[in-house]
Write a protein that holds these residues in place. Sequence first.
Motif, PDB file in Angstrom:
ATOM      1  N   PRO A   1     -15.772  -8.479  16.961  1.00 12.82           N
ATOM      2  CA  PRO A   1     -15.078  -9.000  15.892  1.00 12.82           C
ATOM      3  C   PRO A   1     -14.232  -7.754  15.360  1.00 12.82           C
ATOM      4  N   PHE A   2     -12.932  -7.993  15.287  1.00 11.08           N
ATOM      5  CA  PHE A   2     -12.013  -6.750  14.611  1.00 11.08           C
ATOM      6  C   PHE A   2     -11.581  -7.427  13.454  1.00 11.08           C
ATOM      7  N   ASN A   3     -10.674  -6.272  12.622  1.00  7.70           N
ATOM      8  CA  ASN A   3      -9.784  -6.716  11.658  1.00  7.70           C
ATOM      9  C   ASN A   3      -8.753  -5.860  11.260  1.00  7.70           C
ATOM     10  N   VAL A   4      -7.473  -5.965  10.856  1.00  4.32           N
ATOM     11  CA  VAL A   4      -6.313  -5.141  10.659  1.00  4.32           C
ATOM     12  C   VAL A   4      -5.682  -5.986   9.192  1.00  4.32           C
ATOM     13  N   TYR A   5      -5.719  -4.982   8.359  1.00  6.14           N
ATOM     14  CA  TYR A   5      -5.109  -5.407   6.832  1.00  6.14           C
ATOM     15  C   TYR A   5      -4.351  -4.301   6.570  1.00  6.14           C
ATOM     16  N   ALA A   6      -2.970  -4.754   5.844  1.00  6.07           N
ATOM     17  CA  ALA A   6      -2.077  -3.853   5.392  1.00  6.07           C
ATOM     18  C   ALA A   6      -1.351  -4.455   4.178  1.00  6.07           C
ATOM     19  N   THR A   7      -0.964  -3.679   3.316  1.00 10.49           N
ATOM     20  CA  THR A   7      -0.302  -3.897   2.120  1.00 10.49           C
ATOM     21  C   THR A   7       0.945  -3.098   1.595  1.00 10.49           C
ATOM     22  N   TYR A   8       1.820  -3.775   0.939  1.00 12.85           N
ATOM     23  CA  TYR A   8       2.873  -2.671   0.539  1.00 12.85           C
ATOM     24  C   TYR A   8       3.472  -3.316  -0.848  1.00 12.85           C
ATOM     25  N   LYS A   9       3.424  -2.334  -1.556  1.00 16.50           N
ATOM     26  CA  LYS A   9       3.782  -2.494  -3.132  1.00 16.50           C
ATOM     27  C   LYS A   9       5.256  -2.611  -3.017  1.00 16.50           C
ATOM     28  N   ILE A  10       5.867  -3.755  -3.164  1.00 11.11           N
ATOM     29  CA  ILE A  10       7.528  -3.826  -3.307  1.00 11.11           C
ATOM     30  C   ILE A  10       7.806  -3.339  -4.792  1.00 11.11           C
ATOM     31  N   ASN A  11       7.259  -3.689  -5.900  1.00  6.59           N
ATOM     32  CA  ASN A  11       7.612  -3.266  -7.073  1.00  6.59           C
ATOM     33  C   ASN A  11       6.199  -2.955  -8.025  1.00  6.59           C
ATOM     34  N   ASP A  12       6.277  -2.822  -9.297  1.00  6.36           N
ATOM     35  CA  ASP A  12       5.084  -2.872 -10.258  1.00  6.36           C
ATOM     36  C   ASP A  12       4.271  -4.153 -10.271  1.00  6.36           C
ATOM     37  N   TRP A  13       5.227  -5.445  -9.975  1.00  3.16           N
ATOM     38  CA  TRP A  13       4.402  -6.720 -10.155  1.00  3.16           C
ATOM     39  C   TRP A  13       4.454  -7.320  -8.787  1.00  3.16           C
ATOM     40  N   LEU A  14       4.824  -7.014  -7.710  1.00  7.08           N
ATOM     41  CA  LEU A  14       4.882  -7.887  -6.446  1.00  7.08           C
ATOM     42  C   LEU A  14       4.300  -6.983  -5.285  1.00  7.08           C
ATOM     43  N   THR A  15       3.257  -7.480  -4.685  1.00  6.53           N
ATOM     44  CA  THR A  15       2.786  -6.600  -3.356  1.00  6.53           C
ATOM     45  C   THR A  15       2.709  -7.949  -2.341  1.00  6.53           C
ATOM     46  N   ALA A  16       3.105  -7.411  -1.027  1.00  9.38           N
ATOM     47  CA  ALA A  16       3.117  -8.240  -0.090  1.00  9.38           C
ATOM     48  C   ALA A  16       2.020  -7.531   1.183  1.00  9.38           C
ATOM     49  N   GLY A  17       1.479  -8.472   1.908  1.00  9.60           N
ATOM     50  CA  GLY A  17       0.446  -8.038   2.832  1.00  9.60           C
ATOM     51  C   GLY A  17       0.222  -8.710   4.045  1.00  9.60           C
ATOM     52  N   MET A  18      -0.620  -8.066   5.169  1.00 10.58           N
ATOM     53  CA  MET A  18      -0.882  -8.815   6.177  1.00 10.58           C
ATOM     54  C   MET A  18      -1.953  -8.842   6.593  1.00 10.58           C
ATOM     55  N   ALA A  19      -2.953  -9.802   7.011  1.00  8.00           N
ATOM     56  CA  ALA A  19      -4.125  -9.732   7.577  1.00  8.00           C
ATOM     57  C   ALA A  19      -4.384 -10.580   8.981  1.00  8.00           C
ATOM     58  N   ILE A  20      -5.035  -9.664   9.817  1.00  6.85           N
ATOM     59  CA  ILE A  20      -5.425 -10.244  11.069  1.00  6.85           C
ATOM     60  C   ILE A  20      -6.904 -10.025  11.366  1.00  6.85           C
TER      61      ILE A  20
END
Length: 411
Positions: free
Chosen positions: A94-113
């Motif tokens: 099993p494996f996992n990849v996670y990433a997040t990026y803070k767009i501004n002080d109130w909104l964050t985007a992410g990706m999980a595999i």
Amino acid sequence: MRKLLSLTLLALAGSSAFAGGYRVSIQGQKQLAMGHTGVAVVNSAEVTFFNPAGMAFLENKFNLSVGASALFAETKFQNSTYNWTASTSNVGTPFNVYATYKINDWLTAGMAIYTPYGSTVEWDQDWQGSHLVNNIDLKAIFVQPTVSVRLGEHFSIGGGPIYVTGSVDFNRNLSRNLTDEDGDRTDLQISAKGISAWGYTAGLMFNPTDKIRLGLNYRSEIIMEARDGDATFNDVPAYAAGTLTNTTFNADLPLPGELTTGLSVQVTDKWLLAFDYNYTLWSVYKSLDVEFNNGLPTSVNPRNYKNSSSYRVGTQYTATDKFTFRAGWYIDESPVQDGYFAPETPRNDGMGFTGGLTYQVNNKLGVDFSFLYLHFDEIDNSYDHYSDGSSFGGTYKSSVFSPGVGVTYSF
């Protein structure tokens, strides 16, 4: 013979493509080391899986977590009445990849595999339970884009769609005694590739104080729609060649929804405690309807699973700027009821022991290590719903050991 073919194909599809609850939770090295807690823990991009609402509380603008584990599973079977013994030892990755990026002080985007349902079980060909299963190879990859919205200083929400893609290969003998003219047991290989489906995840996080976090996360039921899967017969006797012809099938295969809630407590500046409760809605898996594309009638195979719970506790201690240590423990209930215990899902109630550490190379890069030992209670049980009305059972002993390694990077 047509009825036997129908019931056999049905049982194969039901047991293989769903993996019947035989799931070892390994969705992040840091959180695995803490007993697989995480719904109320914010310490890396792994929160993207455990509770996407927590992405909004990550301090760094960009966070990346990548990890993999080697999963060693072993099951031993014994039936003292007939002096039967068998065992299966299998390896998964099993494996996992996670990433997040803070767009501004109130909104964050992410990706999980990640890969929560991949598994392999391989018994010896033609063993005593081969009319139920010889081997399974299941692969499923989840892709989860997410967003998190911070609503003030203490509350956030998050979620997103889940796309699943996978495949399955399964083999079993067609019956207890059917052979070809050379004495080779007749078996059936069933395969489905390119299976895909959609679901979603949603969560919330509340921080009533700067020392306590509360979390709630829901992952929806996902229906895997297998279409035009291949069913191939091997070693067919001449008199049955006109009946046991290769065919295709369609089936809808449910992966259950689950709800997780919990809290974390920052006891001191260095010491963190976490508690999770997970409730999985396995009762959706009552039976499986399979539609055959060669004119055979649709059939139903009972599984009658029950909803099950997991209770998890974990801790983290930051000893120095370079080393953080973790440990955890959990109880995992089996969804399999008496009389439905089949060797393709050889698991009972289990208890997991976990641990690990992080070595912080610098203020941006860390290396994570984890281990899991999962011991299933010994069980004497059977599967009583084979197509000819017979029962197959015995004593099963199962365990899993899984070391893992990962890296985290942030800036």
